[in-house]
Motif scaffolding. Sequence first.
Motif, short mmCIF file in Angstrom:
data_model
loop_
_atom_site.label_atom_id
_atom_site.label_comp_id
_atom_site.label_asym_id
_atom_site.label_seq_id
_atom_site.Cartn_x
_atom_site.Cartn_y
_atom_site.Cartn_z
N THR A 347 0.86 -1.19 0.00
CA THR A 347 0.00 0.00 0.00
C THR A 347 0.90 1.23 0.00
O THR A 347 2.09 1.14 0.31
N LEU A 348 0.31 2.36 -0.33
CA LEU A 348 1.13 3.58 -0.42
C LEU A 348 1.58 4.05 0.95
O LEU A 348 2.52 4.84 1.06
N ALA A 363 -7.73 1.55 -3.74
CA ALA A 363 -7.76 2.19 -5.06
C ALA A 363 -6.38 2.15 -5.72
O ALA A 363 -6.27 2.01 -6.94
N GLU A 364 -5.36 2.28 -4.89
CA GLU A 364 -4.00 2.35 -5.45
C GLU A 364 -3.05 1.47 -4.66
O GLU A 364 -3.11 1.43 -3.43
N LEU A 365 -2.15 0.82 -5.38
CA LEU A 365 -1.17 -0.05 -4.74
C LEU A 365 0.12 -0.03 -5.56
O LEU A 365 0.16 0.52 -6.66
N ASP A 367 2.19 -3.01 -7.15
CA ASP A 367 1.99 -4.46 -7.30
C ASP A 367 3.29 -5.22 -7.06
O ASP A 367 4.35 -4.62 -6.84
N PRO A 372 3.04 0.66 -10.35
CA PRO A 372 1.84 1.27 -9.77
C PRO A 372 0.62 0.47 -10.21
O PRO A 372 0.55 0.01 -11.37
N TRP A 373 -0.33 0.30 -9.30
CA TRP A 373 -1.51 -0.54 -9.59
C TRP A 373 -2.77 0.24 -9.22
O TRP A 373 -2.80 0.90 -8.17
N THR A 374 -3.77 0.20 -10.07
CA THR A 374 -5.07 0.78 -9.73
C THR A 374 -6.15 -0.25 -10.04
O THR A 374 -5.87 -1.31 -10.64
N SER A 377 -6.15 -1.65 -13.44
CA SER A 377 -4.96 -2.30 -14.01
C SER A 377 -5.26 -3.63 -14.69
O SER A 377 -4.57 -4.02 -15.63
N ALA A 381 -2.68 -7.82 -8.12
CA ALA A 381 -1.67 -6.97 -7.47
C ALA A 381 -0.62 -7.83 -6.76
O ALA A 381 0.55 -7.50 -6.72
#
Length: 608
Positions: A347-348, A363-365, A367, A372-374, A377, A381
């Motif tokens: 996670t961010l 929402a965002e990671l 992977d 970057p993963w959304t 994607s 992930a």
Amino acid sequence: MSVDTTQAPTTHKALLEWVSEIAALTEPDSIYWCDGSQEEYDRLGAELVAAGTAFKLDDSKKKNSYYFASDPDDVARVEDRTYICSTEEIDAGPTNNWRDPAEMKAVMTELYRGSMHGRTMYVIPFCMGPIDAEDPKFGVEISDSAYVAMSMRIMTRMGEGPLKAMTTGGDRAFVPCLHSVGFPLEEGQADVPWPCNEEKYIVHFPEDRAIWSYGSGYGGNALLGKKCYSLRIASVMARDEGWLAEHMLILKLTSPAGKAYHIAGAFPSACGKTNLAMIDPTLDGWTAETLGDDINWMRFDKEGYLRGVNPENGFFGVAPGTGWSTNPNAMRTIDGGNSIFTNVARTLDGDVWWEGMTDENPAELIDWKGEPWTLESGVKAAHPNSRFTTPMDQCPILSDEWDDPKGVRIDAILFGGRRATTIPLVLETSSWSHGVFVGATCSSETTAAAKGKVGVVRRDPMAMLPFIGYNAGDYIQHWLDMETLHETPHLPKVFYVNWFRKSDDGKFLWPGFGENSRVLAWIVGRLDGTADAVQTPVGFVPTLDAIDRTGIEDEVDDETLAAVLKVDVDEWKQEIPLIEEWFTKLGERFPKQLWKDLEDLKTALDNA
Ligand code: GDP
Ligand code: PGA
Ligand code: MN
Ligand code: MN
């Protein structure tokens, strides 16, 4: 390089000689003896973070925990590169890869020559099972990977304690476990985040009780105390010494009446052992405690009962699918920190995530490949075989008996697997030898835990196909022999379970996870003679009323339960040629008795 024996923290002669020999061969920059301390773990972690290999998770999310991403080509066990090098090929049997031991040693010696250039050689003393056991099983892993050293501290009893015990009352035997990632660094060459080699060898010398692993850093290939020692080499020790080394979870179940049972379960990799070991029963009044999630060493006690010991010290669990709704006890174990995560997503804010952890995806990671993963994607992930490595003693439902060197009496053994069709939710075998027959015919769809195609049905006897360290025919005979190895054997009752049966539209018919407690309740009911069953050609299955559905009557209505319990004679008839083919493959050492059992099964199906 020679070992300065005055600096080495042991006087164990054979160990010092072996360390010297390997240092001379692999030519590391330095030698480091692991003591297993917290200080050491923290230091290695900090070094790996500085080198760009590890990422430290935010301490407020998971304390003392690290994230690693492997090379995308080094994510699972490599069964086609795994060898059993007995002197005679027949002793490795028809299911293992074999090479002549002298030839294999010659090939690998050349691979190891200079393979630790530019690296530290870690000497990792460990013990599988409690150190105070009557016959403690020691090992020493030599590895050029600090990730391995850190993981071994979680997964085994590692460091000063075992090293000291290895010289108590004279020098004790240990299994030498040699590991190199096969990525030497020459003068001025920069390291990569996950060093490994395209050429991989996971090699066992059962007669020497030795393990040589090369080219991979992945858990099952590199943490040599686990699959290589505790299953492949230990299965050979067990054959010779009259016990069983098995790919099984161990669980203690207590009924509402306060009666305790110990249950062992053998399911192939990624087929539900860790989840069942930590089950949170949904059935009122039942409690579960964990003893082990992957390996079970079973020996007879004086009275002839099989007692199980988990030789490990940590869990190396499949991350995807592990969440608060499926396996809350694993989540609590991980929340204790002190864990290593490999190939999950980040996670961010410095935590980890994987598919199935939470109901809603973040929402965002970042992977597992570092991208970057959304939500858009369109890729997973976390890698399907991403793993958490976490200490046993953080498990909130750990049984007090988990590190008792005497182990626990096993009341029931479950075989299982992942089968979309044919195999009912649960069936009970009628005797030990019938249990062995069922175990020998077990099959499962392949998973991401090993390199290769996923979802292909293969035979996997006792969930041990990739882990039997000798001839599989002899192995099955050894199981049959358990009935004669003690004067008064009280062997566990054997059951076959399948949590993974699907409807025609591809949905799991049975809710699984905590609801599996309803099946466990039936199983112990059978032990006590209180649960109802119907006889079928393949064994006893529960009557519809015998599975307690209180609270899930809507989800699992009569029709669904009937479908999940169904023994379909036509489906089973289709299974017969596959079993015949399998038994034929097992060759000359496969027990004749099981061919007779197969004939009996055919007759029973024809008459049904
Ligand atoms: P192990 O490798 O044998 O220890 O298997 P795990 O317990 O780690 O489970 C492997 C995968 O199967 C995970 O993704 C789990 O979520 C999933 N799984 C485990 N138990 C069940 C179950 O009862 N039903 C279903 N549908 N999936 C399960
Ligand atoms: P698993 O253990 O059985 O929990 O998947 C690792 C493996 O078998 O590779
Ligand atoms: Mn396993
Ligand atoms: Mn597991």
